[in-house]
Design a protein around this motif. Structure first.
Motif, PDB file in Angstrom:
ATOM      1  N   ASP A 209      10.024   9.512  -2.458  1.00  0.00           N
ATOM      2  CA  ASP A 209       9.933   9.271  -0.916  1.00  0.00           C
ATOM      3  C   ASP A 209       9.470   7.858  -0.588  1.00  0.00           C
ATOM      4  O   ASP A 209       8.713   7.538  -1.174  1.00  0.00           O
ATOM      5  CB  ASP A 209       8.975  10.449  -0.421  1.00  0.00           C
ATOM      6  N   PRO A 210      10.337   7.163   0.454  1.00  0.00           N
ATOM      7  CA  PRO A 210       9.871   5.790   0.528  1.00  0.00           C
ATOM      8  C   PRO A 210       8.522   5.601   0.870  1.00  0.00           C
ATOM      9  O   PRO A 210       7.913   4.566   0.829  1.00  0.00           O
ATOM     10  CB  PRO A 210      10.982   5.660   1.671  1.00  0.00           C
ATOM     11  N   THR A 211       7.439   6.774   1.652  1.00  0.00           N
ATOM     12  CA  THR A 211       6.230   6.505   2.180  1.00  0.00           C
ATOM     13  C   THR A 211       5.274   6.839   1.033  1.00  0.00           C
ATOM     14  O   THR A 211       4.223   6.424   0.531  1.00  0.00           O
ATOM     15  CB  THR A 211       6.050   7.170   3.383  1.00  0.00           C
ATOM     16  N   LEU A 212       5.532   8.263   0.655  1.00  0.00           N
ATOM     17  CA  LEU A 212       4.725   8.939  -0.426  1.00  0.00           C
ATOM     18  C   LEU A 212       4.958   8.696  -1.895  1.00  0.00           C
ATOM     19  O   LEU A 212       4.179   8.916  -2.943  1.00  0.00           O
ATOM     20  CB  LEU A 212       4.755  10.213  -0.234  1.00  0.00           C
TER      21      LEU A 212
ATOM     22  N   ALA B 154       4.781  11.041  -5.270  1.00  0.00           N
ATOM     23  CA  ALA B 154       3.956  12.425  -4.771  1.00  0.00           C
ATOM     24  C   ALA B 154       5.155  13.327  -4.100  1.00  0.00           C
ATOM     25  O   ALA B 154       4.747  14.515  -4.159  1.00  0.00           O
ATOM     26  CB  ALA B 154       3.008  11.952  -3.726  1.00  0.00           C
ATOM     27  N   LEU B 155       6.125  12.863  -3.438  1.00  0.00           N
ATOM     28  CA  LEU B 155       7.108  13.728  -3.156  1.00  0.00           C
ATOM     29  C   LEU B 155       8.443  13.264  -3.645  1.00  0.00           C
ATOM     30  O   LEU B 155       9.085  12.028  -3.206  1.00  0.00           O
ATOM     31  CB  LEU B 155       7.045  13.551  -1.461  1.00  0.00           C
ATOM     32  N   LEU B 156       9.067  13.954  -4.474  1.00  0.00           N
ATOM     33  CA  LEU B 156      10.525  13.747  -4.866  1.00  0.00           C
ATOM     34  C   LEU B 156      11.499  14.368  -3.876  1.00  0.00           C
ATOM     35  O   LEU B 156      11.396  15.424  -3.172  1.00  0.00           O
ATOM     36  CB  LEU B 156      10.700  14.211  -6.112  1.00  0.00           C
TER      37      LEU B 156
END
Length: 280
Positions: free
Chosen positions: A210-213, A216-218
């Motif tokens: 994820d661009p932000t996380l 931690a989030l695929l």
């Protein structure tokens, strides 16, 4: 078991010319039928030309099998017409919903695995199979957050859908890896529990952070090469289950056809290996 012989690729318009001339052993192609449900024109012409040389699979994205309403009858009529024209080796769909009150949403959305949902989805699968006159395969989804309201384990839910409707299962191994990382379970243990006898097709794809996380989030983005961890899970499954038709998916940052064929060749080599070991 599907009639598809080996490892395949998702067919992209920019690769029509090259794909038409490809003759790798066991090669097949998969398309989203929504792009081809037309009476004529160049796109369906290319698909028919490909079909003359290779098996084709139809992988739908808009039946909304987990939705409240049954699949749209007009859509199913067009899909059935395409299936009669192309004679696909397999038709598959996602275990998700994407329509509400006649409005289509640009995503494959999750749902609580309740017993009510099981009854509803089984009815929708049966309705679809009756309309098409053939068995379909259902794909396990990617998960990005914990949902409340689950009454069924995911694998048990999929197996029960197959038991009730006779449908096959499409095992997307990248979806398993992404979901395991996002929700905190063991992808290997999940793969080991999956009912191998019900699997009619396997999908392999790439994912991104994820661009932000970040990690931690695929995201199941289909825009990158297949990750080493996904290849490892694939080998783990076919070592147990034996050869299954395997598709390489790439929907973003689509590379040259030769780069995709290198991944196809790697999957094909694994399928040959397990087939040879089974005969030894």
């Amino acid at each position: 078991m599907s009639d598809i012989p080996g490892a395949g690729l998702g067919l992209k318009p920019e690769h029509y010319e090259t794909a038409l001339g490809a003759r790798a052993e066991g090669l097949w192609f998969e398309v989203h039928p929504e792009n081809y449900m037309v009476a004529g024109g160049p796109r369906i012409g290319w698909l028919e030309a490909i079909r003359a040389h290779h098996p084709v699979s139809l992988h739908g994205v808009s039946l909304s099998l987990a939705g409240e309403a049954e699949p749209d009858a007009a859509h199913l009529q067009r899909l059935a017409a395409l299936a009669r024209r192309i004679q696909p080796a397999l038709v598959s769909e996602h275990l998700a919903w994407s329509a509400w009150n006649g409005q289509y949403l640009p995503d494959l959305l999750p749902f609580p695995r309740s017993t009510a949902a099981l009854h509803r989805i089984a009815a929708h699968i049966a309705y679809t199979q009756d309309a098409l006159g053939m068995v379909i395969a259902i794909e396990n989804p990617s998960h990005y957050l914990q949902l409340d309201g689950h009454e069924w384990d995911e694998i048990d839910f999929l197996a029960e859908l197959s038991r009730r409707t006779g449908c096959r299962l499409l095992l997307d191994i990248n979806n398993v890896y992404v979901s395991a990382r996002n929700l905190g379970f063991s992808a290997a243990s999940w793969i080991d529990r999956f009912p191998q006898a019900l699997v009619g097709e396997i999908h392999l794809a790439g994912h991104s952070a994820d661009p932000t996380l970040g990690d931690a989030l695929l995201i199941d983005s289909h825009d990158a090469p297949i990750a080493p961890e996904v290849w490892q899970l694939y080998r783990r499954f076919v070592d147990r289950a034996g050869a299954r038709p395997t598709l390489i998916e790439r929907d973003g940052n689509v590379p040259a056809f030769e780069e995709l064929m290198a991944e196809q060749a790697r999957a094909a080599a694994e399928l040959r290996r397990v087939a040879q070991e089974a005969m030894a």
